[in-house]
Design an enzyme around this catalytic site. Structure first.
Site, PDB file in Angstrom:
ATOM      1  N   SER A 139       0.703  -1.242   0.091  1.00 55.23           N
ATOM      2  CA  SER A 139       0.021  -0.032  -0.005  1.00 55.23           C
ATOM      3  C   SER A 139       0.711   1.375   0.108  1.00 55.23           C
ATOM      4  O   SER A 139       2.056   1.449   0.409  1.00 55.23           O
ATOM      5  CB  SER A 139      -0.876  -0.080   1.147  1.00 55.23           C
ATOM      6  OG  SER A 139      -1.491   1.214   1.525  1.00 55.23           O
ATOM      7  N   TYR A 152      -3.416  -1.093  10.586  1.00 56.70           N
ATOM      8  CA  TYR A 152      -3.434  -1.482   8.831  1.00 56.70           C
ATOM      9  C   TYR A 152      -2.278  -1.191   8.210  1.00 56.70           C
ATOM     10  O   TYR A 152      -1.802  -1.751   7.514  1.00 56.70           O
ATOM     11  CB  TYR A 152      -4.588  -0.786   8.109  1.00 56.70           C
ATOM     12  CG  TYR A 152      -4.609  -1.101   6.651  1.00 56.70           C
ATOM     13  CD1 TYR A 152      -4.963  -2.053   6.094  1.00 56.70           C
ATOM     14  CD2 TYR A 152      -4.291   0.039   6.005  1.00 56.70           C
ATOM     15  CE1 TYR A 152      -4.853  -2.184   4.713  1.00 56.70           C
ATOM     16  CE2 TYR A 152      -4.130   0.010   4.521  1.00 56.70           C
ATOM     17  CZ  TYR A 152      -4.538  -1.158   4.029  1.00 56.70           C
ATOM     18  OH  TYR A 152      -4.585  -1.271   2.356  1.00 56.70           O
TER      19      TYR A 152
END
Length: 259
Positions: A139, A152
């Protein structure tokens, strides 16, 4: 023996789009997700359109030993996996101390534990075969850990570091390991709260099929890591030129709900 590419998180979002795009290249697919209806529909669509073999496996990768169980199941079926795309993952948004511990643990299980397990098990087979491709979906937050996405962000920082080190270890074996690093993508991943943040307003989500196209290209032909989108590349490099304290203030503002 027929070769297969295994894609986790294949029932929606980036994984779904990558499955459709890879199918056009006449490769056989093994699809993993929790939604049987969506997997069945995708399987029928791809087999009819492209005359390839598509099988699916229903697995919840947050469950203990799910990576080993999935690997054993695929081996029992005698499928030769020469490509692995670890796409399954999920996130959540909110104050760390207020978020349910169980949700955090499930996030770590899917985003880290299952990904490591599948990379290890199938990576070992690929090394013996002398060929293979593994792509892990990281990400933008691998480079920019955001407040309110604490667990996350940490899982995706792990994915990038893990991928880069394993890729180096496997140099010369014929197994290529890569990391796809998208920013925000228009998928069911985003909660209503996430959509109200300043970051989502400032950096609009990219269509999932565009991100998937970059992913398929990286998986089939690339090396190293790929940040999808010029703006995301610029953002990923901000910490190099911005003092930590200022950078964290910027990130906190971006991660906050706009008023």
């Amino acid at each position: 023996m027929k070769e297969y590419i295994l894609i986790t998180g294949a029932s929606s979002g980036i994984g779904y789009e990558m499955a459709k795009q890879l199918a056009t290249k006449n490769v056989n697919l093994l699809l993993v997700a929790r939604s049987e209806d969506k997997l069945q529909k995708l399987q029928k669509e791809l087999t009819v359109l492209h005359q390839i073999e598509v099988e699916y496996f229903l697995y919840d990768l947050s469950e203990p030993n799910s990576a080993q169980d999935l690997y054993n199941h695929i081996k029992q079926k005698n499928y030769l996996v020469t490509g692995l795309i670890n796409n399954a993952g999920f996130g959540d948004y909110g104050n760390f101390t207020e978020m349910p511990l169980k949700k955090d643990e499930e996030m770590i299980a899917v985003n880290i534990t299952a990904l490591v397990g599948l990379t290890k098990l199938f990576g070992a087979d690929m090394t013996k075969q002398g060929k293979g491709k593994i792509m892990n979906v990281a990400s933008l937050l691998s480079f920019l850990p955001f407040p309110y996405y604490s667990v996350y962000s940490a899982t995706k920082s792990f994915v990038l570091a893990f991928t880069e080190t394993v890729a180096t270890e496997l140099e010369g074996t014929g197994v290529i390991v890569t990391a796809l690093c998208p920013g925000t993508v228009e998928t069911p991943f985003h909660t209503n709260a996430m959509r109200k943040t300043n970051a989502m307003s400032a950096n609009k989500p990219m269509p999932a099929d565009i991100v998937a196209k970059a992913g398929v290209e990286l998986f089939l032909n690339g090396k190293g890591k790929k940040i999808v989108g010029i703006m995301n590349w610029v953002l990923s490099n901000l910490p190099r030129v911005t003092p930590d304290k200022i950078m964290m203030k910027i990130k906190k503002n971006l991660a906050s709900i706009k008023h």
